[in-house]
Design a protein around this motif. Structure first.
Motif, short mmCIF file in Angstrom:
data_model
loop_
_atom_site.label_atom_id
_atom_site.label_comp_id
_atom_site.label_asym_id
_atom_site.label_seq_id
_atom_site.Cartn_x
_atom_site.Cartn_y
_atom_site.Cartn_z
N ARG A 177 -1.11 1.71 -5.80
CA ARG A 177 0.35 1.75 -5.77
C ARG A 177 0.96 0.96 -6.93
NH1 ARG A 177 1.13 -0.97 -1.11
NH2 ARG A 177 1.45 -2.92 -2.20
N GLU A 178 0.54 -0.28 -7.06
CA GLU A 178 1.13 -1.15 -8.07
C GLU A 178 0.51 -0.89 -9.45
OE1 GLU A 178 3.68 -2.97 -7.24
OE2 GLU A 178 3.49 -2.72 -5.07
N GLY A 208 -7.17 -9.87 -9.22
CA GLY A 208 -6.53 -8.66 -9.72
C GLY A 208 -5.54 -8.10 -8.72
N VAL A 209 -5.93 -8.06 -7.45
CA VAL A 209 -5.02 -7.54 -6.43
C VAL A 209 -3.80 -8.44 -6.32
CG1 VAL A 209 -4.76 -7.09 -3.97
CG2 VAL A 209 -6.82 -6.32 -5.14
N CYS A 250 -4.16 -3.74 1.93
CA CYS A 250 -3.69 -4.61 0.86
C CYS A 250 -4.79 -4.89 -0.15
CB CYS A 250 -3.12 -5.91 1.42
SG CYS A 250 -4.36 -7.09 1.98
N ARG A 251 -6.03 -4.77 0.25
CA ARG A 251 -7.20 -4.95 -0.61
C ARG A 251 -7.33 -6.39 -1.13
NH1 ARG A 251 -9.54 -0.67 1.19
NH2 ARG A 251 -11.04 -0.54 -0.50
N THR A 269 -2.70 -1.57 -2.41
CA THR A 269 -2.07 -2.28 -3.52
C THR A 269 -2.53 -1.81 -4.90
OG1 THR A 269 -1.98 -4.17 -2.05
CG2 THR A 269 -1.53 -4.59 -4.37
N PRO A 270 -3.86 -1.73 -5.13
CA PRO A 270 -4.27 -1.45 -6.52
C PRO A 270 -3.70 -0.15 -7.06
CG PRO A 270 -6.15 -2.15 -5.19
CD PRO A 270 -5.01 -1.94 -4.25
N TRP A 303 2.29 0.04 -12.98
CA TRP A 303 2.17 -0.85 -14.14
C TRP A 303 1.66 -0.07 -15.36
CZ3 TRP A 303 -0.96 -6.12 -13.83
CH2 TRP A 303 -0.77 -6.82 -15.03
N ASN A 319 -9.37 -3.47 -12.36
CA ASN A 319 -8.92 -4.01 -11.07
C ASN A 319 -8.51 -2.92 -10.09
OD1 ASN A 319 -9.43 -6.60 -11.86
ND2 ASN A 319 -7.32 -7.02 -12.51
N ILE A 351 3.49 -8.03 -9.32
CA ILE A 351 4.25 -7.45 -10.45
C ILE A 351 5.62 -6.97 -10.00
CG2 ILE A 351 2.18 -6.82 -11.79
CD1 ILE A 351 2.78 -3.87 -11.11
N ASN A 352 5.69 -6.47 -8.78
CA ASN A 352 6.99 -5.99 -8.31
C ASN A 352 7.64 -6.93 -7.31
OD1 ASN A 352 7.70 -3.58 -9.66
ND2 ASN A 352 6.04 -2.51 -8.61
N ARG A 394 -11.54 -0.55 -6.31
CA ARG A 394 -10.86 -1.55 -5.47
C ARG A 394 -9.83 -0.88 -4.56
NH1 ARG A 394 -14.63 -3.09 -8.65
NH2 ARG A 394 -14.60 -5.23 -9.42
N VAL A 411 5.24 -6.55 0.58
CA VAL A 411 3.97 -6.19 -0.06
C VAL A 411 3.32 -5.00 0.65
CG1 VAL A 411 3.52 -8.43 -1.09
CG2 VAL A 411 2.70 -7.96 1.23
N LEU A 412 4.06 -4.37 1.54
CA LEU A 412 3.63 -3.13 2.20
C LEU A 412 2.31 -3.27 2.94
CD1 LEU A 412 4.86 -0.97 -0.73
CD2 LEU A 412 5.77 -0.86 1.59
N GLU A 420 -2.46 -10.25 -8.64
CA GLU A 420 -1.57 -10.02 -9.78
C GLU A 420 -0.76 -8.73 -9.57
OE1 GLU A 420 -3.49 -9.10 -13.49
OE2 GLU A 420 -1.89 -10.00 -14.67
N LEU A 421 -1.44 -7.71 -9.03
CA LEU A 421 -0.75 -6.44 -8.78
C LEU A 421 0.33 -6.60 -7.71
CD1 LEU A 421 -3.85 -4.10 -8.92
CD2 LEU A 421 -1.90 -4.02 -10.47
N LEU A 422 0.03 -7.39 -6.69
CA LEU A 422 1.03 -7.59 -5.63
C LEU A 422 2.28 -8.26 -6.17
CD1 LEU A 422 -1.02 -8.76 -2.53
CD2 LEU A 422 0.42 -6.74 -2.70
#
Lengths: 432, 828
Positions: free
Chosen positions: A354-355, B106-107, B60-61, A351-352, A359, A386, B113-114, A390, B169-170, B109-111
């Motif tokens: 990729r997303e 943080g993770v 996914c972290r 996730t970190p 961003w 973040n 965004i899309n 991570r 969320v892959l 929030e990243l998950l």
């Protein structure tokens, strides 16, 4: 200890590069090639591992892990097939050392492979070449054929009873495959994404067998160490980072190219070799080892470029790909371009990265386009925080380096973009 | 790090380690993952990709925590789902560490965004791990100001599974499930970075990436519903349930699957008297957390238009609705008459609960004075009856083969059993055993079915009908398998073993000889229970033999009777023959389809000829066409009861949908019996089970050498394919024409392609290639299907038993191992 070499240039790996037909086996042999191999094959694998350990040779792919220690992780028995995999997927922005080496002197890599394979009891070596480097792929294939014909590869090498085959494999165009476990997946024919460790490759790597993955430059250094000894090797460079290193200089310098110098050489020295800054325009910022290493500025001209020196100065050595930018270059723009690269190359597994790269690229594009805000700068730094440490592999860490270091040294430039935006917005507000 | 006084420490048991989680000292089994240990301690670490039955991915972290090992803090936060605990480890979760808390936030929030945040229209809303964990561990507001990445809305992963890529969320649970648990390929990650997505070769084609992926291969899986269930967001939805209801409007009831003999735990979710969906229940001993798509999606037969809810009686050749009093009166009078004139046979079918089967068994003996009862609505034999009595009856999970036992077996030999088609939960266990424990799986069959590949198995191919010789030849031709059977081996037998003369006895002999454990895995959910309940001509309830005077007396006494019928009854085929010849005057049938019986024509004749036919049915069927009285009965979700799965494990379930007014078979039979002046005491499933329990079981008869039919080998297999004749191999597929799958168009579209399979040489022999039409025929009829080349022995053709136009029994009147004519089709 012998007196360290302080000469600015130490042509070792590059010494044959300028010869006519440097890549042919004839030239290689004429200039002392394949003389280390018979010596190596007379030694025991343990002696070779000890020699490389003693030389202090550290991985040239960027992480700087001691090569001999890595080799020693391979099992001592041969219950399972052992594999040596050479990481020739050179894709780090700015980095251009392995491809020229393989183009100009492929046999040094092949000789190194045979010695390293012997030291690790491996009979099969794979060279994973970046897919885009087609010319290099062809040249390696040709070199393997030549070495085969000359008896340096195949069954019963030089009559010693040692068998070794080298397979040259082309990647399919993914930066992530430079990460060693993603490379192994890709080599197995799978989608290249990093593997969960443990198990580490030495325990279960390629096809779940004991595997060592080494960089091209690391392996190509081995024949020289075998021939000249570890003491000779340690005479160059610094105590913890000995040996010569190919520095690739690109960007705003008069004579960009590859310069082989001892570890610990400074940019000031390298610039002297490269004829100084292009057109005399002053240096603004540079990377010590590719875009994944936090950038330096003119303040860092005298930082010794070795593993310790770079870290002490707040960056990392990486691949010693020095991208040099003069004062005409906008830092936010350069950072945006790099970030777009990472966004494009993020493998998508975690996730970190990729997303986060998605961003960050969006914010930077908007900012360079004049629609950023000061808040965006803090958001970016927090998003970087973040991502860093991570993400699943080091790609994420590398991706945030340009942003973190760019804002650290040139926050004003980012702010200026936002100020301009603010002023324009206020103006627009006043007009309305 | 706090140092605990050595003297005050509780000792760490063998195989355990001591660690600290959020300041709490914990002793936990070595090798456990941090996330699991923490969870047991009541500390829930958020996660998406982690699943206890899947290999760790750490992708996914979301579960990042801080870890100290050997007194040193690890420099980066670590994924709790991938790090195993060790002695002296100190873990700080989001509760004790600002670093972990921020990393998780943080993770999250990243998950997001899309993510489209379309919870109000998402099926998962209300039971969504992303929604729940975002509320618990996420920021109140996102700082993302830019444009989200968008995808075309749902794409078909299969006809049943739809994918909304924007919500994904892959975490890769679906792809890992398919790769690891089910072994079904063709669902994978495609593309990279923010464009990474789940897809199949087909979706890749649709996106125009056909050039870089293998084309055309669809995702095909009997287990795809599990991927939907474990999706932690609303990305995967089923065509069947999509937009049907919200989770908070549903009432859930634990239930047991009625489709096969595995007895998987399920959860039935219903709303206003209608089942909306079924989910896999959790039972580590049986199905773990997985069920097959048939168990999950095939439930709308209950609400089919032709469902019978009122009794029907035949008047002037037509069925008309009648009151229960009228219908029961007529049924009772006419059955008594038929009983007294020539007798009545009972065919309860193989899908009953133990309670219902017991009621049939008791009804036959008490009300109809007969042992003419047989639950086997499929090819059967006297040899099988003997085998069931001596090898299957009375085995329990304590002394027999179990699901978990398969994982401990070094070798499992499947004989005449296609586990993926006939007992999917068994297939999943075999695959797990092979993957995780190195169990060797050997299949005696006709070709390399997907299950052979997916269990990393070995196929011992034989001519259909020659399985007996194959088993006899094991010692000589597969000495390794033979030897391994003796060292903790298991033999699994399927229902079609009854179609091969001598096979059951031979396998029983092999088991005795090698010491391998033996289990019989029927296809239908009720067969094992009906065996124990005495719904057979030679067996009384509780494993008592009809020919055992003492046992008979015991049952008679318990039932308050002077005596029970002494003569062994007729089996299903004999009952139908007798009825067709006019020797039996009446028939009582449960859920039986004439086309499943060994001779469908004979079955129809019997139904037509019998003076009086009573049918206990859910819906209008081929049997109700002939019935004089039809009594409606409850479907599985409308009643309580117990299935006995193939392990012999009782699988009790409670009523899910109450107050339908529809009665279970045992209640209907009890009332009918009362009308006939007899008492069954099976008014409710509870009463029926109590009655059966009071009777108790007897020790199952010990199989003794010489007691079973010893089969003598017939010599080498007969030469195949002469004069256009081939041997037919056939078995049922999981998804086929079965009436319990009616009303499920999406499920039906995920069935495997209906083809005739044959070897290259056989195909060449009749001049056809792959895809060409082939006609398989007998004197009775023909089936024409496209050819698929497979590794069958030459001179053998395979047809699905009951898929699409391939209705083998009904159209051809033959079965597994019989001779058929084969020729190229498409001519006329």
């Amino acid at each position: 200890m012998t007196e360290p070499v302080t000469d600015p240039l130490t042509p070792v790996l590059t010494k044959r590069w300028t010869e006519p037909d440097a890549w042919s086996i004839e030239t290689y042999r004429r200039l002392g090639g394949y003389t280390a191999l018979p010596k190596a094959l007379r030694a025991s694998p343990e002696q070779l591992v000890a020699l490389v350990k003693d030389s202090g040779l550290r991985g040239r792919g960027g992480a700087g892990f001691p090569a001999g220690v890595k080799w020693s992780f391979m099992p001592k028995d041969e219950d399972k097939p052992h594999y040596l995999v050479v990481n020739a997927d050179e894709g780090e922005p700015g980095t251009c050392k392995d491809i020229p080496l393989m183009m100009a002197d492929p046999h040094s890599l092949i000789e190194g492979c045979v010695i390293a394979a012997y030291a690790m009891r491996s009979h099969r070596c794979f060279i994973y070449v970046r897919g885009e480097a087609l010319h290099c792929y062809r040249r390696l294939h040709n070199a393997v054929r030549e070495a085969h014909a000359a008896g340096f590869l195949g069954e019963n090498v030089l009559g010693t009873g040692f068998d070794i085959e080298i397979t040259v494999h082309a990647g399919a165009g993914a930066y992530i495959c430079g990460e060693e476990t993603a490379l192994l997946d890709s080599l197995e024919g799978r989608r290249g994404q990093p593997r969960l460790k443990p198990p580490f490759p030495a325990a279960a790597g390629l096809y779940a067998q004991p595997t060592t993955v080494n960089n091209v430059e690391t392996i190509a250094s081995v024949p020289f160490i075998v021939n000249a000894g570890s003491a000779w090797f340690k005479r160059m460079g610094r105590e913890k980072s000995p040996g010569p290193k190919i520095f690739s200089l690109s960007g705003h310098v008069e004579k960009p190219g590859q310069y082989e110098a001892p570890m610990g050489t400074t940019l000031r020295q390298l610039l002297d070799l490269a004829g100084g800054m292009k057109d005399g325009i002053p240096l603004k910022f540079w990377t010590p080892g590719g875009s994944s290493t936090p950038m330096f500025t003119a303040e860092h001209l005298d930082v010794p470029l070795d593993f310790e020196g770079a870290v002490e100065a707040g960056s990392i050595l990486g691949t010693t790909a020095l991208q040099i930018f003069n004062e005409t270059v906008s830092v936010p723009w350069a950072v945006m371009k790099w970030t777009q690269f990472y966004e494009h190359e993020s493998c998508g597994k975690c996730t970190p990265c990729r997303e986060g790269t998605f961003w960050l690229a969006k914010v930077l594009e908007r900012m360079v386009d004049g629609h950023g805000t000061e808040e965006d700068i803090d958001t970016m730094l927090d998003v970087c925080d973040n991502i860093f440490g991570r993400s699943f592999c080091a790609l994420g860490d590398g991706a945030v380096s340009p942003i973190q270091s760019g804002i650290k040294y040139f926050r004003d430039e980012f702010l200026a973009l936002c100020e301009q935006n603010k002023a324009e917005r206020e103006l627009a507000g006043a007009r309305a | 790090m706090t140092t605990v006084e050595e003297t005050t420490q509780t000792p760490v048991p063998e195989g355990h380690v001591r660690l600290t989680i959020d300041g709490r000292e914990v002793i936990a089994p070595k090798g456990e993952l941090i996330i699991r240990t923490a969870e047991r301690e009541g500390i829930e670490i958020p996660r998406f990709c982690d699943h206890p039955l899947l290999d760790p991915a750490a992708a996914c972290r979301q579960c990042l925590v801080e870890v100290e090992m050997n007194g040193r803090a690890m420099p980066k936060p670590q994924p709790a789902c991938a790090i195993t605990i060790s002695d002296g480890m100190v873990v700080h979760t989001q509760h004790g560490s600002e670093v972990a808390r921020k990393a998780q936030e943080g993770v999250m929030e990243l998950l997001l965004i899309n993510h489209p945040l379309d919870c109000p229209i998402c099926d998962k809303g209300g039971e969504c791990p992303l929604q729940n964990q975002a509320l618990r561990h996420g920021r109140a507001e996102s700082r993302f100001r830019d444009q989200k990445r968008t995808f075309t809305k749902p794409i078909e992963v299969s006809k049943q599974v739809l994918l909304d890529r924007e919500r994904c969320v892959l975490c890769q649970r679906c792809t890992r499930f398919s790769a690891e648990i089910a072994g079904d390929p063709f669902i994978e990650l495609l593309e990279r970075g923010a464009h990474q997505q789940i897809g199949t070769a087909k979706t890749a084609d649709a996106e125009g990436w056909g050039a870089v992926t293998p084309q055309g291969q669809p995702y095909q899986s009997y287990f795809s519903g599990n991927a939907i269930q474990i999706c932690p967001v609303g990305a995967l939805t089923s065509a069947a349930y999509r937009f049907r209801s919200r989770p908070f409007d549903l009432v859930s009831a634990p239930s047991v699957c009625e489709h096969c003999s595995s007895g998987c735990a399920e959860r039935t979710d219903f709303r206003r008297g209608k089942v909306m969906r079924k989910l896999a229940g959790e039972d580590p001993e049986v199905n773990e957390e997985w069920i097959c798509d048939k168990g999950r999606f095939a439930f709308r037969y209950v609400t089919a238009d032709d469902r019978i809810t009122r009794p029907l009686v035949r008047e002037n050749g037509k069925l008309r609705e009648a009151s229960w009093t009228e219908a029961l009166r007529i049924a009772a009078d006419r059955l008594a008459e038929a009983r007294d004139n020539g007798g009545v046979g009972v065919l309860p079918g193989g899908r009953l609960t133990v309670e219902d089967a017991y009621a049939y068994a008791k009804f036959a003996r008490i009300s109809l004075h007969t042992n003419d009862i047989d639950f086997r609505a499929r090819p059967h034999s006297a040899e099988e009856l003997d085998f069931l009595t001596t090898n299957v009856l009375g085995t329990t999970p304590e002394d027999g083969v179990t699901f978990t036992g398969l994982e401990r077996a070094n070798t499992v030999l499947c004989v005449a059993l296609e586990p993926e088609e006939e007992a999917p939960a068994v297939f999943l266990r075999l695959r797990k055993a092979a993957r995780k424990a190195g169990t060797k799986v050997v299949h005696i069959g006709q070709f390399s079915t997907p299950a052979v590949d997916k269990t990393f198995g070995t196929l011992l191919a034989c001519i259909p009908g020659e399985e007996t010789n194959a088993v006899l030849g094991l010692r000589e031709h597969a000495a390794d398998v033979y030897a391994q059977l003796g060292e903790g081996g298991v033999i699994l037998l399927g229902e079609r073993a009854a179609e091969v003369p001598g096979l059951l006895s031979t396998v029983a002999g092999l088991a005795r000889e090698t010491g391998a454990q033996l289990a019989w895995i029927p296809r239908r959910a009720g067969e094992r229970g009906a065996l124990e309940a005495g719904a057979l001509p030679t067996l009384l309830p509780g494993g008592r033999r009809v020919d055992d005077t003492e046992a008979r007396a015991e049952v008679a006494a318990a039932w308050g009777l002077e005596a029970l019928p002494e003569l062994a009854g007729k089996d299903a085929s004999a009952i139908l023959t007798a009825a067709a010849n006019g020797k039996l005057h009446g028939l009582v049938l449960g859920g039986v389809d004439p086309d499943d019986l060994p001779n469908p024509e004979l079955a129809r004749e019997a139904l037509a000829r019998a003076e009086f036919v009573v049918s206990l049915e859910l819906r209008r069927t081929a049997v109700t066409e002939y019935a004089d009285v039809v009594l409606p009965v409850a479907a599985a979700v409308e009643k309580s009861g117990t299935y006995l799965n193939w392990e012999g494990r009782p699988r009790p379930f409670d009523i899910a949908i109450e107050n339908t007014g529809i009665l279970s078979d045992c209640r209907v039979l009890d009332t009918l019996a009362v009308e006939m002046d007899t008492d069954l005491f099976t008014q409710t499933p509870q009463a029926a089970l109590a009655d059966l329990d009071r009777l108790g079981t007897v020790e199952p008869p010990v199989a003794q050498p010489g007691w079973t039919i010893e089969f003598e080998g017939e010599g080498p297999p007969k030469s195949p394919l002469r004069h256009g004749k081939a041997r037919l191999a056939t078995w049922h597929r999981l998804l086929d024409n079965g009436s319990l799958q009616d009303n499920e168009p999406h499920l039906a579209q995920t069935a495997r392609e209906t083809v005739v399979k044959l070897s290259t040489a056989t195909a060449q022999g009749i001049g056809v290639g792959a895809g060409d039409p082939v006609v398989v025929s007998t004197h009775q009829g023909r089936i024409e299907l496209p050819a698929e080349i497979a590794d069958l022995p030459d001179g053998v053709v395979w047809l699905p038993a009951n898929s699409g136009p391939s209705t083998v029994r009904a159209s051809l009147g033959v079965g597994h191992g019989d001779l058929v004519d084969v020729r190229a089709g498409g001519g006329e």
